[in-house]
Design an enzyme around this catalytic site. Sequence first.
Site, PDB file in Angstrom:
ATOM      1  CE  LYS A  45      78.117 111.490  -2.214  1.00 33.99           C
ATOM      2  NZ  LYS A  45      78.756 110.554  -3.272  1.00 33.99           N
ATOM      3  CB  CYS A  46      71.631 109.342   3.712  1.00 33.41           C
ATOM      4  SG  CYS A  46      70.205 108.131   4.297  1.00 33.41           S
ATOM      5  CB  SER A  47      67.375 113.059   3.095  1.00 33.60           C
ATOM      6  OG  SER A  47      66.570 111.968   3.015  1.00 33.60           O
TER       7      SER A  47
END
Length: 114
Positions: free
Chosen positions: A11-13
Site C-alpha cells: 500500500k506504500c508508494s
Amino acid sequence: MGDATIFHNPKCSTSRKALDRLRESGVEPTIVKYLDTPPTRAELVTLIADAGIEVSAAVRRREPLFVELGLADATDDELLDAVVAHPRLIERPFVVTARGTRLARPLDRLDEIL
C-alpha cells in the site's frame, strides 16, 4: 546481482517504487510483507544496525499510532517494543542485498546497495 529481500508494504508508494527499482535492476527479491510477517525484535535490531541508522529513523513518526502511544520521547528500547507490538510503525522499505542493507528513504539510497 545476487539475492535481495525487501520488507514491503504494497500500500506504500515508496515501497512499490523500491520493488520496481529492484526489478528494473534485474533483481527479483524475496518479498516480506512485514505487516503479515513482522520481523522479530532481533531482526529489527539487525536491520537497523546494518542500515547504519538510529532506531528513531526506523519508526514512522507520522503514523497516528506514534502519537497515540506517546512515543515522541521514547527510548530506543521503548521504540523497539512499540514497533514489535505494532509493525505498522516500521518505516519502509528496508532492503537487504549482498552489498548491504538500506532503509530506502529516499529511494536513491537503494543505489548504494545495487
